[in-house]
Design a protein around this motif. Structure first.
Motif, mmCIF file in Angstrom:
data_model
loop_
_atom_site.group_PDB
_atom_site.id
_atom_site.type_symbol
_atom_site.label_atom_id
_atom_site.label_comp_id
_atom_site.label_asym_id
_atom_site.label_seq_id
_atom_site.Cartn_x
_atom_site.Cartn_y
_atom_site.Cartn_z
ATOM 1 N N ALA A 116 18.564 30.172 -53.441
ATOM 2 C CA ALA A 116 19.154 29.205 -52.498
ATOM 3 C C ALA A 116 19.269 29.817 -51.108
ATOM 4 C CB ALA A 116 20.523 28.762 -52.998
ATOM 5 N N ILE A 117 19.636 31.111 -51.027
ATOM 6 C CA ILE A 117 19.744 31.802 -49.734
ATOM 7 C C ILE A 117 18.390 31.844 -49.037
ATOM 8 C CG2 ILE A 117 20.166 34.052 -48.655
ATOM 9 C CD1 ILE A 117 22.294 34.539 -50.849
ATOM 10 N N SER A 118 17.354 32.191 -49.788
ATOM 11 C CA SER A 118 16.029 32.364 -49.182
ATOM 12 C C SER A 118 15.359 31.039 -48.837
ATOM 13 C CB SER A 118 15.126 33.162 -50.128
ATOM 14 O OG SER A 118 14.915 32.457 -51.343
ATOM 15 N N LYS A 119 15.815 29.933 -49.446
ATOM 16 C CA LYS A 119 15.226 28.614 -49.156
ATOM 17 C C LYS A 119 15.594 28.087 -47.776
ATOM 18 C CE LYS A 119 14.501 26.244 -53.569
ATOM 19 N NZ LYS A 119 15.025 25.181 -54.439
ATOM 20 N N ASP A 120 16.687 28.616 -47.218
ATOM 21 C CA ASP A 120 17.199 28.104 -45.944
ATOM 22 C C ASP A 120 16.262 28.513 -44.809
ATOM 23 O OD1 ASP A 120 18.715 27.237 -43.818
ATOM 24 O OD2 ASP A 120 20.095 28.940 -43.875
ATOM 25 N N GLY A 121 15.455 27.592 -44.361
ATOM 26 C CA GLY A 121 14.480 27.894 -43.313
ATOM 27 C C GLY A 121 15.083 27.976 -41.928
ATOM 28 N N ARG A 122 16.335 27.517 -41.748
ATOM 29 C CA ARG A 122 16.933 27.476 -40.415
ATOM 30 C C ARG A 122 17.497 28.838 -40.004
ATOM 31 N NH1 ARG A 122 22.403 24.158 -38.990
ATOM 32 N NH2 ARG A 122 23.109 25.494 -40.688
ATOM 33 N N LYS A 182 15.347 38.463 -50.845
ATOM 34 C CA LYS A 182 14.009 38.777 -50.338
ATOM 35 C C LYS A 182 12.960 38.618 -51.437
ATOM 36 C CE LYS A 182 11.465 42.337 -47.811
ATOM 37 N NZ LYS A 182 11.543 43.685 -47.201
ATOM 38 N N ALA A 183 13.305 39.095 -52.654
ATOM 39 C CA ALA A 183 12.391 38.944 -53.795
ATOM 40 C C ALA A 183 12.202 37.472 -54.140
ATOM 41 C CB ALA A 183 12.937 39.713 -54.999
ATOM 42 N N ALA A 184 13.297 36.695 -54.071
ATOM 43 C CA ALA A 184 13.221 35.263 -54.373
ATOM 44 C C ALA A 184 12.346 34.539 -53.355
ATOM 45 C CB ALA A 184 14.625 34.653 -54.395
ATOM 46 N N ALA A 185 12.421 34.962 -52.091
ATOM 47 C CA ALA A 185 11.585 34.352 -51.046
ATOM 48 C C ALA A 185 10.111 34.610 -51.330
ATOM 49 C CB ALA A 185 11.976 34.912 -49.680
ATOM 50 N N MET A 207 25.313 27.282 -45.223
ATOM 51 C CA MET A 207 26.506 27.490 -44.395
ATOM 52 C C MET A 207 26.718 28.981 -44.132
ATOM 53 S SD MET A 207 30.509 26.927 -45.407
ATOM 54 C CE MET A 207 30.385 28.296 -46.553
ATOM 55 N N LEU A 208 26.655 29.799 -45.191
ATOM 56 C CA LEU A 208 26.890 31.234 -45.038
ATOM 57 C C LEU A 208 25.812 31.873 -44.164
ATOM 58 C CD1 LEU A 208 27.949 32.082 -48.712
ATOM 59 C CD2 LEU A 208 29.435 31.921 -46.709
ATOM 60 N N ASN A 209 24.557 31.462 -44.369
ATOM 61 C CA ASN A 209 23.468 31.997 -43.537
ATOM 62 C C ASN A 209 23.680 31.663 -42.064
ATOM 63 O OD1 ASN A 209 22.240 32.954 -45.823
ATOM 64 N ND2 ASN A 209 20.678 31.359 -45.932
ATOM 65 N N TYR A 210 24.139 30.435 -41.802
ATOM 66 C CA TYR A 210 24.361 30.010 -40.416
ATOM 67 C C TYR A 210 25.482 30.835 -39.778
ATOM 68 C CZ TYR A 210 25.779 27.147 -36.463
ATOM 69 O OH TYR A 210 26.118 26.721 -35.208
ATOM 70 N N PHE A 211 26.582 31.015 -40.532
ATOM 71 C CA PHE A 211 27.694 31.830 -40.009
ATOM 72 C C PHE A 211 27.227 33.266 -39.746
ATOM 73 C CE2 PHE A 211 31.296 29.172 -42.155
ATOM 74 C CZ PHE A 211 31.065 28.158 -41.235
ATOM 75 N N LEU A 212 26.424 33.795 -40.678
ATOM 76 C CA LEU A 212 25.932 35.168 -40.535
ATOM 77 C C LEU A 212 25.044 35.292 -39.293
ATOM 78 C CD1 LEU A 212 26.307 37.712 -42.325
ATOM 79 C CD2 LEU A 212 24.037 37.285 -43.231
ATOM 80 N N LEU A 213 24.213 34.290 -39.060
ATOM 81 C CA LEU A 213 23.343 34.302 -37.882
ATOM 82 C C LEU A 213 24.161 34.316 -36.591
ATOM 83 C CD1 LEU A 213 20.435 34.065 -36.730
ATOM 84 C CD2 LEU A 213 20.732 31.572 -36.823
#
Length: 678
Positions: free
Chosen positions: A528-534, A569-572, A474-480
């Protein structure tokens, strides 16, 4: 569609309401001592008014009839046994005399004047005063809609779309608005301006509340686990009318200034969260509307602050019941439930935001989040996130459509060439979407604001396995949307007009990231942030940080935000390495919905499908069904697949061991080669 010539008018029944309230005055002054004279059996056995066909508070008509029949049968049996005993006694003591027989009949009661007057007044008020208040509300809403339409049509005419049809529409709307305005003034003069009349009605409904609460054992919590039959069978409008009157009088300046509201508040807190006592979700939602009107910043009364901050039932149960109702209102059973829930949750959100600033309520909120981390609080968070995503997504899409029409109108030459009817239709759509965007964006701002202040002090639920990936997505989508390459397409002429505050939203989103990160003791959030492929990419965070610096964001928040970006980024990178180590994963180890390696596989009892526990729990938060066959499913029904879990763990270990062995071999090869060369 009644014939007005054959039915009593609203005016006549409002006058009858005033007369009935006058008759009630003597016992309204001493209601504590007189309420015991009000017998609930009047609803079923009186000879004046038939209440049995009215909707009951929590019982169907069949249940009401069945209950009355069982009482009658019990009464008949008692009467019959009493007759036998009396006849035997008479035969034994007065031999030779004519025996007296008792005639068995259906249960009849001799009800007091207070009892009869109370129930007849409740019925008259429903047909009179409360019907008039409902009519006034509908007239006001219709008038507001028509005034908006009239304003829009005049705007179209001013912009050069003055067709004959448009002029006719404007003239027609002007006449209707004038008539409805006169009607509205009449209702205001008859009802809203008569303070004494409204005070008597409030006193009557206070007695109604006291009497109703006595049926369940008085003002105490928790309520009995089983709803008493007598309470469940009372007409729903008794309590619905009380809430409608409170909403109306709360919006009239000084109407509640000298009225004691404690009993109403206790009643609302007791029943607002209880589906087993009050079945109608809209009645419980109306209770929130009353409380919303009583917030000190809205009511203008200093006394209401002490209601919320010093009332013991309020301190113990208000936040809990508001959170429960926020969840319950997802499914009302109405065909309009999807849109209704946003209006109701808007009232709940405003109230929760006010209570968060009251220390005693904030402490209660924290305690509930701890106790109900896997229960109602998790459901509340899930629906809050669902609503935030839908509302912001819908608003931003509509903003793009509004910009498209704005661009059409800006090209005046092409715009003027269009037929007048087409221009009118486009303008009508434009104004309709303006209203939708304004409403949706206002609610989205509220929801994001609530996520911001709750994540600061209660971050743990956001980090649960079934929630953390959803929150991150959700946060990644809002940020995008707010900081990505498409952000400039959301620029509109007057963003404040639509409640669109992109700078404030971006600051809040960054703050939520940081709040959750601060509470992340096990470092699961970056992964969890880096897993979001969308929506995730590391450049997005750098772009957002630059914008935050330019718009005056908090330096500490920006610093921690960028630290989190580095961890993500490190987690990705680690995730890519781990994926390379595992190689081709057998299909039976993959989750059937997300197609990722399962860590805690469980079997669904009905469909027998094996699925990862966090995935199915996340589904169950919104829908209590098996996603593969729609049968009923709850968390406690999940069956751990222990054997498969052990196989997955063994597979991971073997792949890691094989990779280590290969790496060690590669490290050792150069030395061996050198020896051979020597």
């Amino acid at each position: 569609m009644v014939d007005p010539l054959k039915c009593a008018s609203s005016g006549m029944f409002v006058n009858l309401s005033a007369v009935m309230l006058r008759l009630c005055e003597p016992f309204l002054d001493n209601m504590e001592s007189k309420k015991d004279k009000i017998d609930v059996n009047y609803l079923f056995y009186n000879n004046r008014i038939d209440f049995k066909d009215l909707t009951a508070i929590n019982a169907s008509s069949d249940e009401v009839s069945s209950w009355i029949e069982s009482i009658n049968n019990e009464h008949d049996q008692n009467s019959a046994s009493g007759e036998v005993r009396l006849m035997e006694s008479q035969e034994a003591t007065s031999s030779g005399k004519n025996s007296t027989s008792l005639v068995r009949c259906a249960k009849k009661e001799n009800f007091s004047f207070i009892c009869e007057c109370f129930f007849m007044t409740a019925r008259v008020l429903n047909l009179g005063l409360m019907k008039a208040i409902s009519d006034f509300k509908h007239i006001s809403q219709q008038l507001a809609r028509l005034e908006d339409d009239l304003e829009s049509n005049r705007a179209m005419r001013d912009q050069g779309g003055g067709s004959p049809q448009l002029e006719q529409d404007i003239n027609r709307l002007e006449k209707i608005v004038e008539i409805l305005t006169q009607d509205k003034f009449c209702y205001e003069a008859q009802i809203l301006r008569d303070g004494a009349f409204l005070q008597r009605a409030l006193s009557f409904y206070r007695l109604m509340i006291l009497w109703s609460v006595d049926l369940v054992g008085g003002f105490k919590m928790p309520l009995p686990s089983q709803c008493p039959k007598k309470f469940s069978c009372i007409p729903e409008h008794f309590l619905d009318d009380a809430m409608d009157l409170l909403v109306l009088t709360s919006r009239i300046p000084k109407a509640l200034e000298s009225f004691v509201l404690d009993d109403f508040l206790s009643f609302i807190i007791m029943f607002m969260g209880s589906t087993s006592y009050i079945k109608n979700p809209y009645l419980r939602a109306k209770m929130v509307e009353v409380l919303n009107c009583w917030m000190p910043q809205r009511s203008g009364l200093s006394s209401t602050a002490s209601l919320f901050e010093g009332h013991q039932l309020c301190l113990d149960y208000l936040v809990r019941n508001l959170l429960k109702l926020y969840v319950d209102i997802e499914f009302t059973g109405s065909h309009t439930q999807f849109f209704d829930k946003f209006n109701i949750r808007h009232n709940i959100a405003e109230l929760l935001e006010y209570l968060w600033d009251v220390p005693s309520h904030r402490n209660a909120w924290r305690q509930i989040a701890k106790e109900e981390e896997k229960g109602v609080y998790l459901n509340f968070l899930n629906f809050l996130i669902n609503d935030s995503i839908y509302l912001l997504d819908e608003s931003l899409n509509k903003i793009l459509e509004l910009k498209e029409i704005e661009a059409e109108m800006a090209n005046t030459i092409e715009w003027e060439r269009r037929p007048p009817q087409e221009r009118e239709e486009r303008l009508r759509v434009f104004h309709q979407w303006e209203n939708i965007v304004r409403f949706d964006m206002k609610l989205a701002n509220e929801d994001v604001g609530m996520l911001a202040f709750t994540s600061e002090q209660i971050p743990a639920p956001f980090l649960l396995p079934e929630m953390v990936e959803r929150v991150a997505s959700m946060l990644n989508y809002f940020l995008l949307q707010l900081a990505g390459p498409q952000r400039k397409s959301l620029t509109v002429k007057d963003p404040e007009k639509y409640e669109f505050k992109p700078k404030q939203l971006l600051k809040q989103i960054a703050t939520i990231y940081v709040h959750i990160s601060r509470g992340d003791k096990e470092a699961v959030f970056p992964a969890a942030i880096s897993k979001d492929g969308r929506a995730y990419n590391d450049q997005l965070f750098a772009s957002a940080a630059n914008i935050l610096w330019r718009i005056g964001g908090d330096p500490q928040i920006i610093k921690e935000f960028m630290q989190l970006a580095g961890k993500a980024k490190a987690a990705a990178s680690e995730a890519m390495d781990a994926e390379a180590i595992l190689g081709d994963i057998p299909d039976e180890f993959l989750d059937p919905i997300q197609y990722t390696l399962m860590k805690d596989p469980v079997i669904l009892p009905s469909s027998k499908v094996t699925i990862d526990r966090p995935v199915i729990i996340r589904h169950l938060l919104s829908d209590s069904t098996d996603p593969f066959n729609r049968s009923h499913l709850t968390q406690d029904m999940l069956i751990p697949n222990t054997e498969l879990k052990l196989q997955i763990e063994e597979f991971v270990r073997s792949q890691q061991s094989r990779k280590r062995t290969a790496a060690e071999s590669e490290i050792g090869e150069p030395d061996g080669t050198a020896d051979m060369v020597e």
